[in-house]
Design a protein around this motif. Structure first.
Motif, PDB file in Angstrom:
ATOM      1  N   ASP A   1       0.855  -1.180   0.000  1.00  0.00           N
ATOM      2  CA  ASP A   1       0.000   0.000   0.000  1.00  0.00           C
ATOM      3  C   ASP A   1       0.893   1.232   0.000  1.00  0.00           C
ATOM      4  OD1 ASP A   1       0.774   0.595   2.698  1.00  0.00           O
ATOM      5  OD2 ASP A   1      -0.861  -0.642   3.453  1.00  0.00           O
ATOM      6  N   GLU A   2       0.286   2.402   0.103  1.00  0.00           N
ATOM      7  CA  GLU A   2       1.059   3.630  -0.014  1.00  0.00           C
ATOM      8  C   GLU A   2       1.978   3.888   1.170  1.00  0.00           C
ATOM      9  OE1 GLU A   2      -1.876   7.203   1.124  1.00  0.00           O
ATOM     10  OE2 GLU A   2      -2.646   5.857  -0.432  1.00  0.00           O
ATOM     11  N   LYS A   3       1.844   3.109   2.256  1.00  0.00           N
ATOM     12  CA  LYS A   3       2.682   3.301   3.437  1.00  0.00           C
ATOM     13  C   LYS A   3       3.673   2.165   3.673  1.00  0.00           C
ATOM     14  CE  LYS A   3      -0.873   5.975   5.759  1.00  0.00           C
ATOM     15  NZ  LYS A   3      -1.802   6.052   6.873  1.00  0.00           N
ATOM     16  N   SER A   4       3.583   1.080   2.902  1.00  0.00           N
ATOM     17  CA  SER A   4       4.370  -0.119   3.178  1.00  0.00           C
ATOM     18  C   SER A   4       5.845  -0.017   2.791  1.00  0.00           C
ATOM     19  CB  SER A   4       3.748  -1.325   2.478  1.00  0.00           C
ATOM     20  OG  SER A   4       3.746  -1.138   1.074  1.00  0.00           O
ATOM     21  N   GLY A   5       6.196   0.902   1.908  1.00  0.00           N
ATOM     22  CA  GLY A   5       7.581   1.004   1.462  1.00  0.00           C
ATOM     23  C   GLY A   5       7.919   0.037   0.338  1.00  0.00           C
ATOM     24  N   TYR A   6       7.025  -0.908   0.060  1.00  0.00           N
ATOM     25  CA  TYR A   6       7.199  -1.864  -1.036  1.00  0.00           C
ATOM     26  C   TYR A   6       5.824  -2.246  -1.555  1.00  0.00           C
ATOM     27  CZ  TYR A   6       8.461  -5.996  -3.711  1.00  0.00           C
ATOM     28  OH  TYR A   6       8.628  -6.901  -4.721  1.00  0.00           O
ATOM     29  N   ALA A   7       5.722  -2.317  -2.870  1.00  0.00           N
ATOM     30  CA  ALA A   7       4.467  -2.735  -3.488  1.00  0.00           C
ATOM     31  C   ALA A   7       4.763  -3.414  -4.812  1.00  0.00           C
ATOM     32  CB  ALA A   7       3.556  -1.531  -3.718  1.00  0.00           C
ATOM     33  N   GLU A   8       3.855  -4.301  -5.218  1.00  0.00           N
ATOM     34  CA  GLU A   8       3.971  -4.979  -6.504  1.00  0.00           C
ATOM     35  C   GLU A   8       2.720  -4.718  -7.318  1.00  0.00           C
ATOM     36  OE1 GLU A   8       4.627  -9.132  -5.788  1.00  0.00           O
ATOM     37  OE2 GLU A   8       6.643  -8.776  -4.986  1.00  0.00           O
ATOM     38  N   PHE A   9       2.938  -4.421  -8.606  1.00  0.00           N
ATOM     39  CA  PHE A   9       1.852  -4.175  -9.546  1.00  0.00           C
ATOM     40  C   PHE A   9       1.947  -5.174 -10.686  1.00  0.00           C
ATOM     41  CE2 PHE A   9       2.866  -0.149  -7.554  1.00  0.00           C
ATOM     42  CZ  PHE A   9       1.621   0.340  -7.203  1.00  0.00           C
ATOM     43  N   SER A  10       0.819  -5.729 -11.074  1.00  0.00           N
ATOM     44  CA  SER A  10       0.771  -6.653 -12.193  1.00  0.00           C
ATOM     45  C   SER A  10       0.639  -5.875 -13.496  1.00  0.00           C
ATOM     46  CB  SER A  10      -0.420  -7.598 -12.031  1.00  0.00           C
ATOM     47  OG  SER A  10      -0.520  -8.431 -13.157  1.00  0.00           O
ATOM     48  N   THR A  11       1.418  -6.273 -14.496  1.00  0.00           N
ATOM     49  CA  THR A  11       1.341  -5.637 -15.810  1.00  0.00           C
ATOM     50  C   THR A  11       0.836  -6.607 -16.863  1.00  0.00           C
ATOM     51  OG1 THR A  11       3.598  -6.221 -16.442  1.00  0.00           O
ATOM     52  CG2 THR A  11       3.292  -4.148 -15.241  1.00  0.00           C
ATOM     53  N   GLY A  12       0.521  -7.813 -16.463  1.00  0.00           N
ATOM     54  CA  GLY A  12       0.048  -8.816 -17.404  1.00  0.00           C
ATOM     55  C   GLY A  12       1.077  -9.884 -17.684  1.00  0.00           C
ATOM     56  N   SER A  13       2.363  -9.504 -17.776  1.00  0.00           N
ATOM     57  CA  SER A  13       3.374 -10.508 -18.070  1.00  0.00           C
ATOM     58  C   SER A  13       4.455 -10.574 -16.992  1.00  0.00           C
ATOM     59  CB  SER A  13       4.009 -10.239 -19.436  1.00  0.00           C
ATOM     60  OG  SER A  13       4.536  -8.928 -19.484  1.00  0.00           O
ATOM     61  N   ILE A  14       4.914  -9.435 -16.520  1.00  0.00           N
ATOM     62  CA  ILE A  14       5.843  -9.394 -15.387  1.00  0.00           C
ATOM     63  C   ILE A  14       5.344  -8.326 -14.425  1.00  0.00           C
ATOM     64  CG2 ILE A  14       7.854 -10.155 -16.719  1.00  0.00           C
ATOM     65  CD1 ILE A  14       8.824  -7.259 -16.675  1.00  0.00           C
ATOM     66  N   GLN A  15       5.890  -8.334 -13.241  1.00  0.00           N
ATOM     67  CA  GLN A  15       5.462  -7.355 -12.257  1.00  0.00           C
ATOM     68  C   GLN A  15       6.449  -6.202 -12.179  1.00  0.00           C
ATOM     69  OE1 GLN A  15       5.018  -9.982  -8.813  1.00  0.00           O
ATOM     70  NE2 GLN A  15       2.827  -9.541  -8.926  1.00  0.00           N
TER      71      GLN A  15
END
Length: 134
Positions: free
Chosen positions: A34-48
């Motif tokens: 989330d916006e406070k975690s310092g780390y986040a992953e987003f899916s782009t369909g093929s790689i993150q």
């Protein structure tokens, strides 16, 4: 040994704004964080695409192996295929995104492109095929 690319991790100074940019403005699907975690992953369909506070990575890499923070030419570009470069560009412009190049037909490449930067200065290209056979 077989390597499989699973993530591109952007090491950012401005975590919150960069997180919100990828989640809210570009509309990437959030997989973790989330916006406070310092780390986040987003899916782009093929790689993150992952964003991580630079300070957290600096804790892992010994000081003598860290690169200088001096200004230099871009070393990477994130490239996204989109349905309509002009529509995405206008949305970015409406949100005061740092624009680099306007929508441009690059017939020698067979694509229409535009370039901009995320809140941490990472260079991003969006493109759509022109339908020209090269």
């Amino acid at each position: 040994m077989k390597l499989q690319l699973s993530h591109l991790r952007l090491l950012v100074s401005n975590y919150k704004d960069t997180f919100l940019f990828y989640r809210d403005l570009l509309g990437l699907n959030l997989d973790w964080g989330d916006e406070k975690s310092g780390y986040a992953e987003f899916s782009t369909g093929s790689i993150q695409i992952a964003v991580l506070k630079k300070e957290l990575m600096a804790q892992v890499i010994p000081g003598e192996n860290q690169l200088s923070s001096s200004a230099s030419q871009d070393k990477t570009t994130l490239i996204f295929a989109v349905d309509n470069v002009d529509e995405v560009y206008q949305k970015l412009k409406d949100h005061n995104t740092q624009l680099v190049t306007p929508p441009t037909d690059r017939s020698d490449w067979g694509i229409r492109t535009a370039h901009f930067r995320d809140p941490d200065g990472n260079l991003i290209e969006i493109y759509t095929n022109l339908g020209i056979v090269i």
